[in-house]
Design a protein around this motif. Structure first.
Motif, PDB file in Angstrom:
ATOM      1  N   MET A 124       0.755  -1.175   0.026  1.00  0.00           N
ATOM      2  CA  MET A 124       0.017   0.034   0.001  1.00  0.00           C
ATOM      3  C   MET A 124       0.704   1.219   0.157  1.00  0.00           C
ATOM      4  O   MET A 124       1.733   1.511   0.922  1.00  0.00           O
ATOM      5  N   LYS A 125       0.609   2.046  -1.083  1.00  0.00           N
ATOM      6  CA  LYS A 125       1.418   3.380  -1.039  1.00  0.00           C
ATOM      7  C   LYS A 125       0.670   4.527  -0.358  1.00  0.00           C
ATOM      8  O   LYS A 125      -0.545   4.541  -0.018  1.00  0.00           O
ATOM      9  N   VAL A 126       1.274   5.424   0.510  1.00  0.00           N
ATOM     10  CA  VAL A 126       0.852   6.501   1.008  1.00  0.00           C
ATOM     11  C   VAL A 126       0.875   7.667   0.218  1.00  0.00           C
ATOM     12  O   VAL A 126       1.991   7.937  -0.289  1.00  0.00           O
ATOM     13  N   THR A 127      -0.264   8.155  -0.239  1.00  0.00           N
ATOM     14  CA  THR A 127      -0.296   9.323  -1.534  1.00  0.00           C
ATOM     15  C   THR A 127       0.458  10.792  -0.815  1.00  0.00           C
ATOM     16  O   THR A 127       0.512  11.027   0.353  1.00  0.00           O
ATOM     17  N   GLN A 128       0.974  11.351  -1.690  1.00  0.00           N
ATOM     18  CA  GLN A 128       1.529  12.812  -1.512  1.00  0.00           C
ATOM     19  C   GLN A 128       0.725  13.980  -1.675  1.00  0.00           C
ATOM     20  O   GLN A 128      -0.568  13.650  -1.796  1.00  0.00           O
ATOM     21  N   ASP A 129       1.113  15.130  -1.430  1.00  0.00           N
ATOM     22  CA  ASP A 129       0.528  16.342  -1.744  1.00  0.00           C
ATOM     23  C   ASP A 129      -0.506  16.555  -0.772  1.00  0.00           C
ATOM     24  O   ASP A 129      -1.555  17.312  -0.987  1.00  0.00           O
ATOM     25  N   LEU A 130      -0.484  16.054   0.537  1.00  0.00           N
ATOM     26  CA  LEU A 130      -1.134  16.407   1.546  1.00  0.00           C
ATOM     27  C   LEU A 130      -0.768  17.788   2.231  1.00  0.00           C
ATOM     28  O   LEU A 130       0.379  17.883   2.496  1.00  0.00           O
ATOM     29  N   HIS A 131      -1.909  18.508   2.543  1.00  0.00           N
ATOM     30  CA  HIS A 131      -1.530  19.842   3.155  1.00  0.00           C
ATOM     31  C   HIS A 131      -2.190  19.639   4.792  1.00  0.00           C
ATOM     32  O   HIS A 131      -3.120  19.156   4.850  1.00  0.00           O
ATOM     33  N   LYS A 132      -1.672  20.289   5.692  1.00  0.00           N
ATOM     34  CA  LYS A 132      -2.039  20.201   6.944  1.00  0.00           C
ATOM     35  C   LYS A 132      -2.739  21.599   7.224  1.00  0.00           C
ATOM     36  O   LYS A 132      -2.467  22.514   7.080  1.00  0.00           O
ATOM     37  N   THR A 133      -3.519  21.439   8.625  1.00  0.00           N
ATOM     38  CA  THR A 133      -4.053  22.733   9.117  1.00  0.00           C
ATOM     39  C   THR A 133      -2.817  23.734   9.277  1.00  0.00           C
ATOM     40  O   THR A 133      -2.062  23.155   9.901  1.00  0.00           O
ATOM     41  N   ASN A 134      -3.321  25.072   8.871  1.00  0.00           N
ATOM     42  CA  ASN A 134      -2.065  26.236   9.397  1.00  0.00           C
ATOM     43  C   ASN A 134      -0.925  26.349   8.333  1.00  0.00           C
ATOM     44  O   ASN A 134      -0.253  27.140   7.961  1.00  0.00           O
ATOM     45  N   ASP A 135      -1.038  25.126   7.120  1.00  0.00           N
ATOM     46  CA  ASP A 135       0.047  25.351   6.119  1.00  0.00           C
ATOM     47  C   ASP A 135      -0.481  26.454   5.249  1.00  0.00           C
ATOM     48  O   ASP A 135      -1.815  26.788   5.028  1.00  0.00           O
ATOM     49  N   PRO A 136       0.255  27.115   4.503  1.00  0.00           N
ATOM     50  CA  PRO A 136      -0.080  28.084   3.495  1.00  0.00           C
ATOM     51  C   PRO A 136      -0.963  27.449   2.341  1.00  0.00           C
ATOM     52  O   PRO A 136      -0.391  26.353   1.691  1.00  0.00           O
ATOM     53  N   VAL A 137      -1.713  28.136   1.605  1.00  0.00           N
ATOM     54  CA  VAL A 137      -2.518  27.584   0.524  1.00  0.00           C
ATOM     55  C   VAL A 137      -1.594  28.062  -0.652  1.00  0.00           C
ATOM     56  O   VAL A 137      -1.302  29.552  -0.839  1.00  0.00           O
ATOM     57  N   LEU A 138      -0.972  27.375  -1.499  1.00  0.00           N
ATOM     58  CA  LEU A 138      -0.179  27.686  -2.547  1.00  0.00           C
ATOM     59  C   LEU A 138      -0.825  28.003  -3.935  1.00  0.00           C
ATOM     60  O   LEU A 138      -0.535  28.572  -4.732  1.00  0.00           O
ATOM     61  N   GLU A 139      -1.937  27.143  -3.946  1.00  0.00           N
ATOM     62  CA  GLU A 139      -3.057  27.273  -5.261  1.00  0.00           C
ATOM     63  C   GLU A 139      -4.355  27.437  -4.846  1.00  0.00           C
ATOM     64  O   GLU A 139      -4.857  26.602  -4.147  1.00  0.00           O
ATOM     65  N   THR A 140      -4.941  28.640  -5.446  1.00  0.00           N
ATOM     66  CA  THR A 140      -6.333  28.719  -5.091  1.00  0.00           C
ATOM     67  C   THR A 140      -7.025  27.548  -5.678  1.00  0.00           C
ATOM     68  O   THR A 140      -6.781  27.016  -6.837  1.00  0.00           O
ATOM     69  N   GLY A 141      -8.170  27.035  -4.898  1.00  0.00           N
ATOM     70  CA  GLY A 141      -9.005  26.042  -5.519  1.00  0.00           C
ATOM     71  C   GLY A 141      -9.878  25.379  -4.499  1.00  0.00           C
ATOM     72  O   GLY A 141      -9.733  25.924  -3.260  1.00  0.00           O
ATOM     73  N   LYS A 142     -10.634  24.499  -4.961  1.00  0.00           N
ATOM     74  CA  LYS A 142     -11.435  23.534  -3.968  1.00  0.00           C
ATOM     75  C   LYS A 142     -10.460  22.474  -3.344  1.00  0.00           C
ATOM     76  O   LYS A 142      -9.705  21.786  -4.033  1.00  0.00           O
ATOM     77  N   TYR A 143     -10.603  22.350  -1.999  1.00  0.00           N
ATOM     78  CA  TYR A 143      -9.967  21.502  -1.310  1.00  0.00           C
ATOM     79  C   TYR A 143     -10.929  20.508  -0.480  1.00  0.00           C
ATOM     80  O   TYR A 143     -11.774  20.968  -0.039  1.00  0.00           O
ATOM     81  N   ILE A 144     -10.432  19.219  -0.240  1.00  0.00           N
ATOM     82  CA  ILE A 144     -11.265  18.215   0.495  1.00  0.00           C
ATOM     83  C   ILE A 144     -10.332  17.916   1.699  1.00  0.00           C
ATOM     84  O   ILE A 144      -9.397  17.502   1.785  1.00  0.00           O
ATOM     85  N   CYS A 145     -11.121  18.066   2.909  1.00  0.00           N
ATOM     86  CA  CYS A 145     -10.538  17.586   4.175  1.00  0.00           C
ATOM     87  C   CYS A 145     -10.273  15.847   4.225  1.00  0.00           C
ATOM     88  O   CYS A 145     -11.185  15.320   3.573  1.00  0.00           O
ATOM     89  N   ALA A 146      -9.949  15.329   5.565  1.00  0.00           N
ATOM     90  CA  ALA A 146      -9.911  14.248   5.622  1.00  0.00           C
ATOM     91  C   ALA A 146     -11.369  13.570   5.893  1.00  0.00           C
ATOM     92  O   ALA A 146     -11.458  12.426   5.601  1.00  0.00           O
ATOM     93  N   ALA A 147     -12.221  14.437   6.459  1.00  0.00           N
ATOM     94  CA  ALA A 147     -13.648  14.088   6.487  1.00  0.00           C
ATOM     95  C   ALA A 147     -14.446  14.089   5.376  1.00  0.00           C
ATOM     96  O   ALA A 147     -15.625  13.808   5.311  1.00  0.00           O
ATOM     97  N   GLY A 148     -13.841  14.596   4.375  1.00  0.00           N
ATOM     98  CA  GLY A 148     -14.674  14.432   2.974  1.00  0.00           C
ATOM     99  C   GLY A 148     -15.456  15.927   2.876  1.00  0.00           C
ATOM    100  O   GLY A 148     -16.214  16.012   1.609  1.00  0.00           O
ATOM    101  N   GLU A 149     -14.986  16.698   3.502  1.00  0.00           N
ATOM    102  CA  GLU A 149     -15.693  18.238   3.475  1.00  0.00           C
ATOM    103  C   GLU A 149     -14.921  19.088   2.586  1.00  0.00           C
ATOM    104  O   GLU A 149     -13.795  19.107   2.514  1.00  0.00           O
ATOM    105  N   ALA A 150     -15.649  19.815   1.436  1.00  0.00           N
ATOM    106  CA  ALA A 150     -14.982  20.578   0.624  1.00  0.00           C
ATOM    107  C   ALA A 150     -15.222  22.021   1.077  1.00  0.00           C
ATOM    108  O   ALA A 150     -16.182  22.718   1.507  1.00  0.00           O
ATOM    109  N   VAL A 151     -13.717  22.742   0.737  1.00  0.00           N
ATOM    110  CA  VAL A 151     -13.856  24.291   1.025  1.00  0.00           C
ATOM    111  C   VAL A 151     -13.028  24.849  -0.068  1.00  0.00           C
ATOM    112  O   VAL A 151     -12.038  24.319  -0.456  1.00  0.00           O
ATOM    113  N   GLU A 152     -13.606  26.060  -0.407  1.00  0.00           N
ATOM    114  CA  GLU A 152     -12.784  26.820  -1.585  1.00  0.00           C
ATOM    115  C   GLU A 152     -11.755  27.726  -0.626  1.00  0.00           C
ATOM    116  O   GLU A 152     -12.401  28.452   0.236  1.00  0.00           O
ATOM    117  N   LEU A 153     -10.732  27.689  -1.160  1.00  0.00           N
ATOM    118  CA  LEU A 153      -9.587  28.396  -0.435  1.00  0.00           C
ATOM    119  C   LEU A 153      -8.780  29.171  -1.447  1.00  0.00           C
ATOM    120  O   LEU A 153      -8.678  28.849  -2.698  1.00  0.00           O
TER     121      LEU A 153
END
Length: 98
Positions: free
Chosen positions: A1-30
């Motif tokens: 099993m591979k662990v995927t990359q490109d995860l961002h954590k709470t308080n990390d800066p947003v580097l690209e405007t767009g829609k993001y999904i949290c671990a619980a599956g909630e979508a937020v536009e940042l």
């Protein structure tokens, strides 16, 4: 099993405007320059991934939710599951949030 990359954590800066999904599956536009927030459901620190990100067969699921593969097959997965082969063809595939 591979662990995927490109995860961002709470308080990390947003580097690209767009829609993001949290671990619980909630979508937020940042917006670029924002900070990744806490989970909208739990109000706890979480991980975030861009909504357009593709997941490959064998990757670990980092966000619960509904996913669709390149053939249009839809499944629901929970955090910690592993992305399966295509249900229709049985072959490895790529998955995106539905």
């Amino acid at each position: 099993m591979k662990v995927t990359q490109d995860l961002h954590k709470t308080n990390d800066p947003v580097l690209e405007t767009g829609k993001y999904i949290c671990a619980a599956g909630e979508a937020v536009e940042l917006q670029k320059g924002d900070q990744f927030p806490v989970c909208p459901n739990t109000n706890e620190p979480t991980t975030w991934r861009h909504a357009d990100h593709e997941h490959k067969t064998g990757d670990q699921v980092t966000e619960s939710g509904h996913y669709v593969d390149k053939d249009g097959e839809k499944i629901e997965l929970k955090q910690g599951d592993v992305f399966p082969n295509c249900p229709k063809s049985g072959q490895p595939t790529a998955w995106k949030h539905a």
